[in-house]
Design a protein around this motif. Structure first.
Motif, PDB file in Angstrom:
ATOM      1  N   SER A  11       0.849  -1.173   0.000  1.00 32.05           N
ATOM      2  CA  SER A  11       0.000   0.000   0.000  1.00 32.05           C
ATOM      3  C   SER A  11       0.885   1.222   0.000  1.00 32.05           C
ATOM      4  O   SER A  11       1.770   1.342   0.826  1.00 32.05           O
ATOM      5  CB  SER A  11      -0.877   0.004   1.251  1.00 32.05           C
ATOM      6  OG  SER A  11      -1.593   1.187   1.348  1.00 32.05           O
ATOM      7  N   SER A 229      -0.765   1.017  -4.214  1.00 30.66           N
ATOM      8  CA  SER A 229      -2.213   1.106  -4.236  1.00 30.66           C
ATOM      9  C   SER A 229      -2.640   2.093  -5.298  1.00 30.66           C
ATOM     10  O   SER A 229      -2.067   3.144  -5.442  1.00 30.66           O
ATOM     11  CB  SER A 229      -2.710   1.592  -2.879  1.00 30.66           C
ATOM     12  OG  SER A 229      -4.040   2.001  -2.975  1.00 30.66           O
ATOM     13  N   THR A 317       0.510  -2.710   4.858  1.00 34.90           N
ATOM     14  CA  THR A 317      -0.404  -1.572   4.935  1.00 34.90           C
ATOM     15  C   THR A 317       0.164  -0.563   5.923  1.00 34.90           C
ATOM     16  O   THR A 317       0.991  -0.904   6.779  1.00 34.90           O
ATOM     17  CB  THR A 317      -1.811  -2.001   5.393  1.00 34.90           C
ATOM     18  OG1 THR A 317      -1.723  -2.646   6.670  1.00 34.90           O
ATOM     19  CG2 THR A 317      -2.447  -2.949   4.391  1.00 34.90           C
ATOM     20  N   ASN A 318      -0.315   0.662   5.819  1.00 37.58           N
ATOM     21  CA  ASN A 318       0.089   1.703   6.750  1.00 37.58           C
ATOM     22  C   ASN A 318      -1.012   1.904   7.793  1.00 37.58           C
ATOM     23  O   ASN A 318      -2.192   1.739   7.500  1.00 37.58           O
ATOM     24  CB  ASN A 318       0.358   3.013   6.018  1.00 37.58           C
ATOM     25  CG  ASN A 318       1.577   2.923   5.112  1.00 37.58           C
ATOM     26  OD1 ASN A 318       2.240   1.886   5.067  1.00 37.58           O
ATOM     27  ND2 ASN A 318       1.875   3.988   4.417  1.00 37.58           N
ATOM     28  N   GLU A 321      -4.175   4.677   6.917  1.00 40.83           N
ATOM     29  CA  GLU A 321      -4.351   4.736   5.463  1.00 40.83           C
ATOM     30  C   GLU A 321      -5.371   5.779   5.014  1.00 40.83           C
ATOM     31  O   GLU A 321      -5.245   6.377   3.951  1.00 40.83           O
ATOM     32  CB  GLU A 321      -4.780   3.363   4.931  1.00 40.83           C
ATOM     33  CG  GLU A 321      -3.718   2.285   5.004  1.00 40.83           C
ATOM     34  CD  GLU A 321      -2.707   2.381   3.882  1.00 40.83           C
ATOM     35  OE1 GLU A 321      -2.767   3.335   3.091  1.00 40.83           O
ATOM     36  OE2 GLU A 321      -1.850   1.491   3.795  1.00 40.83           O
ATOM     37  N   GLY A 372     -10.020   4.165   5.264  1.00 41.25           N
ATOM     38  CA  GLY A 372      -8.788   3.390   5.226  1.00 41.25           C
ATOM     39  C   GLY A 372      -9.030   1.895   5.252  1.00 41.25           C
ATOM     40  O   GLY A 372      -8.385   1.132   4.523  1.00 41.25           O
ATOM     41  N   PHE A 376      -8.464   0.169   1.663  1.00 48.50           N
ATOM     42  CA  PHE A 376      -7.063  -0.249   1.632  1.00 48.50           C
ATOM     43  C   PHE A 376      -6.754  -1.459   2.514  1.00 48.50           C
ATOM     44  O   PHE A 376      -6.121  -2.412   2.068  1.00 48.50           O
ATOM     45  CB  PHE A 376      -6.151   0.909   2.054  1.00 48.50           C
ATOM     46  CG  PHE A 376      -6.222   2.099   1.150  1.00 48.50           C
ATOM     47  CD1 PHE A 376      -5.657   2.050  -0.109  1.00 48.50           C
ATOM     48  CD2 PHE A 376      -6.843   3.268   1.543  1.00 48.50           C
ATOM     49  CE1 PHE A 376      -5.712   3.133  -0.974  1.00 48.50           C
ATOM     50  CE2 PHE A 376      -6.908   4.366   0.705  1.00 48.50           C
ATOM     51  CZ  PHE A 376      -6.346   4.299  -0.556  1.00 48.50           C
ATOM     52  N   THR A 402       0.721   7.639   7.374  1.00 51.29           N
ATOM     53  CA  THR A 402      -0.345   7.837   6.401  1.00 51.29           C
ATOM     54  C   THR A 402      -0.018   7.113   5.095  1.00 51.29           C
ATOM     55  O   THR A 402       1.101   6.643   4.884  1.00 51.29           O
ATOM     56  CB  THR A 402      -0.557   9.334   6.133  1.00 51.29           C
ATOM     57  OG1 THR A 402       0.701   9.940   5.815  1.00 51.29           O
ATOM     58  CG2 THR A 402      -1.167  10.024   7.340  1.00 51.29           C
ATOM     59  N   HIS A 403      -1.010   7.048   4.241  1.00 50.47           N
ATOM     60  CA  HIS A 403      -0.915   6.355   2.962  1.00 50.47           C
ATOM     61  C   HIS A 403       0.284   6.871   2.165  1.00 50.47           C
ATOM     62  O   HIS A 403       0.390   8.059   1.895  1.00 50.47           O
ATOM     63  CB  HIS A 403      -2.209   6.616   2.197  1.00 50.47           C
ATOM     64  CG  HIS A 403      -2.351   5.827   0.938  1.00 50.47           C
ATOM     65  ND1 HIS A 403      -2.695   4.512   0.926  1.00 50.47           N
ATOM     66  CD2 HIS A 403      -2.237   6.188  -0.366  1.00 50.47           C
ATOM     67  CE1 HIS A 403      -2.799   4.080  -0.320  1.00 50.47           C
ATOM     68  NE2 HIS A 403      -2.510   5.091  -1.122  1.00 50.47           N
TER      69      HIS A 403
END
Length: 504
Positions: A11, A229, A317-318, A321, A372, A376, A402-403
């Motif tokens: 992501s 992503s 993933t963060n 997100e 999020g 995501f 963050t994303h």
């Protein structure tokens, strides 16, 4: 034809990042004959990497080829100098509207100048050293993100990955048509063109890699697809064709698609920008659709059935997100937000969404989580389950997490947004875990004994995740394992149950 041996999802950011690349062309730089054209690379002594920049992998999608599947490139005589970054595909941005304009199919008009081009189906290749490797190396194919509306290959230098992997990989970065040029939907396009042309570009590029990468010292049976992503699926596409036709004055034409193919590319790009900016805040208007051919069913359903192409998965993933895609200055209401985010939701589904997120902080925090997780994070768990026993899960947690913040730790030249944590141990552990996976399908197969990442079990062993964080005072790396939060998994089950309404 088998395209990939391993599959990787990360992501990452939708922001177009800016940086430069300098190369020193040498007369004896390697030349590769692709059959239809020959390209001479450019050796960069500072990174000890040879770059082949701007290799055309498909014909220019102009004129009658607009909105069609990619076609093979024409033959070009002589040797082409591959020492210049390719032009970007036409770009656009995410929506800025506080409400979803597709609920009533009205679109605001905005004007933004762009200087990109429609002729953009190129890829970059980076190889270690100044000559073609004699031992075929694992291949990493980088597919940029940007919500299917923005992004390019030139910002992501393969040399960063090659040097982090001690020269043991070959890196390919591809471009594909974006926005209205790559993802215009409608019956007319389906009948006399190609839905998901941008995805077909990606597929065509992967086929190109399968056929040609051995000429660059790459091993075509060991290819890792690493993708940023590119936004969420959308249920809004069949409203868009008519809107594009109307804004190009093709309404009165007896063949609206032929009319669109004759429209000046800059005019079409202006409409591309107008429509996307008018979309709901943080969303991306032109995205893939189920076309019955390349995409035959919703992704959620395919993953439930285990329909995946690849041998292994590493997914990261963060933590936060959704933050970048939610208006942080607006008063948020979770029920209203859910209705706007997913226009096919009725009041019942919107209220159920609010119940699932009640108690998780403020209304703003809840809407951040709704975006999020639904778009995501939860789809990542569907992927992990589809690769049961063959997948690893990571979480990038360095605040603000963050994303897209993770990308700068793979590509150190990209420091946007500015890094909040400069730590050599973290940098090495985070990037080398991915590269070890790309080389051997196991992040535990370390090629650098100073990598501090602990034993990383597969996800199906206790829902194990590897958290990449810093200590609270920011003085050191904090890398450890956790089990996935049960509340998160319950919310993901809810999102899976409404996938038909969210378009996922």
């Amino acid at each position: 034809m088998k395209l990939t041996a391993v599959f990787l999802l990360v992501s990452a950011t939708v922001t177009t990042l800016v940086s430069g690349l300098t190369s020193n062309t040498e007369s004896d730089a390697p030349i590769v004959d692709l059959g239809y054209a020959s390209y001479q690379g450019s050796f960069d002594a500072s990174s000890n990497v040879t770059n082949f920049l701007g290799i055309r992998y498909a014909a220019a999608p102009l004129g009658d080829l607009r909105f069609r599947a990619p076609q093979p490139p024409a033959n070009v005589p002589g040797v082409q100098q591959a020492d210049t970054e390719p032009p970007e595909c036409f770009q656009a941005s995410s929506g800025l509207s506080p409400t979803n304009p597709f609920s009533n199919q009205t679109l605001a008009k905005r004007q933004l100048p762009h200087d990109q081009t429609e002729d953009c189906l190129f890829l970059n290749i980076a190889i270690p050293g100044s000559t073609i490797p004699t031992d075929e190396l694992p291949v990493i194919v980088w597919i940029h993100g940007g919500g299917y509306l923005s992004g390019d290959a030139s910002d992501f230098h393969g040399s960063a990955l090659i040097n982090a992997a001690n020269g043991s990989v070959v890196v390919v970065s591809i471009q594909y048509r974006l926005g209205v040029f790559g993802f215009l939907a409608g019956e007319q396009v389906k009948e006399n063109g190609a839905l998901n042309a941008g995805l077909l570009d990606q597929h065509f590029a992967l086929q190109w890699v399968n056929k040609h990468i051995s000429k660059f010292g790459g091993l075509n049976s060991k290819v890792t697809i690493w993708g940023e992503s590119a936004g969420a699926g959308s249920v809004l596409q069949q409203a868009l064709y008519s809107e594009v036709v109307a804004q190009t004055n093709c309404t009165s034409s007896s063949d609206t698609l032929s009319c669109l193919r004759s429209v000046d590319a800059n005019t079409l790009e202006t409409i591309n920008s107008d429509i996307t900016l008018a979309g709901f805040f943080g969303l991306f208007t032109f995205v893939p659709v189920v076309d019955g051919e390349f995409i035959t069913q919703r992704a959620t359903e395919a993953l439930k059935q285990g329909k995946v192409n690849g041998q292994a998965l590493l997914a990261v993933t963060n933590t936060n997100e959704g933050v970048l895609f939610v208006n942080q200055t607006a008063n948020q209401n979770t029920t209203f937000y859910a209705e706007q985010l997913f226009p096919k939701f009725g009041l019942e589904q919107a209220q159920e969404t609010a119940r699932h997120y009640a108690g998780l902080g403020s209304q703003l925090n809840q809407t951040n989580l709704i975006h999020g997780e639904s778009i995501f994070i939860c789809p990542t768990y569907y992927l992990l389950n589809a690769f049961s026993g063959r997948s690893f899960k990571g979480e990038f947690a360095v605040l603000p997490a963050t994303h897209g913040m993770d990308i700068q730790f793979y590509f150190p030249t990209l420091r946007f947004p500015p890094s909040t944590f400069e730590n050599a141990d973290f940098q090495k552990a985070f990037s080398q875990s991915f590269l070890a996976f790309a080389i051997s399908m196991d992040p535990n197969s370390k090629f650098d004994p100073t990598n501090i990442t602990p034993q990383w079990n597969k996800y199906n062993t206790g829902n194990t995740e590897m958290v990449f964080n810093s200590t609270e005072d920011g003085s050191a790396a904090d890398i450890h394992t956790i089990s996935t939060n049960s509340g998160l998994l319950e919310r993901c089950s809810f999102w899976e149950s409404v996938g038909q309404l969210t378009g996922q």
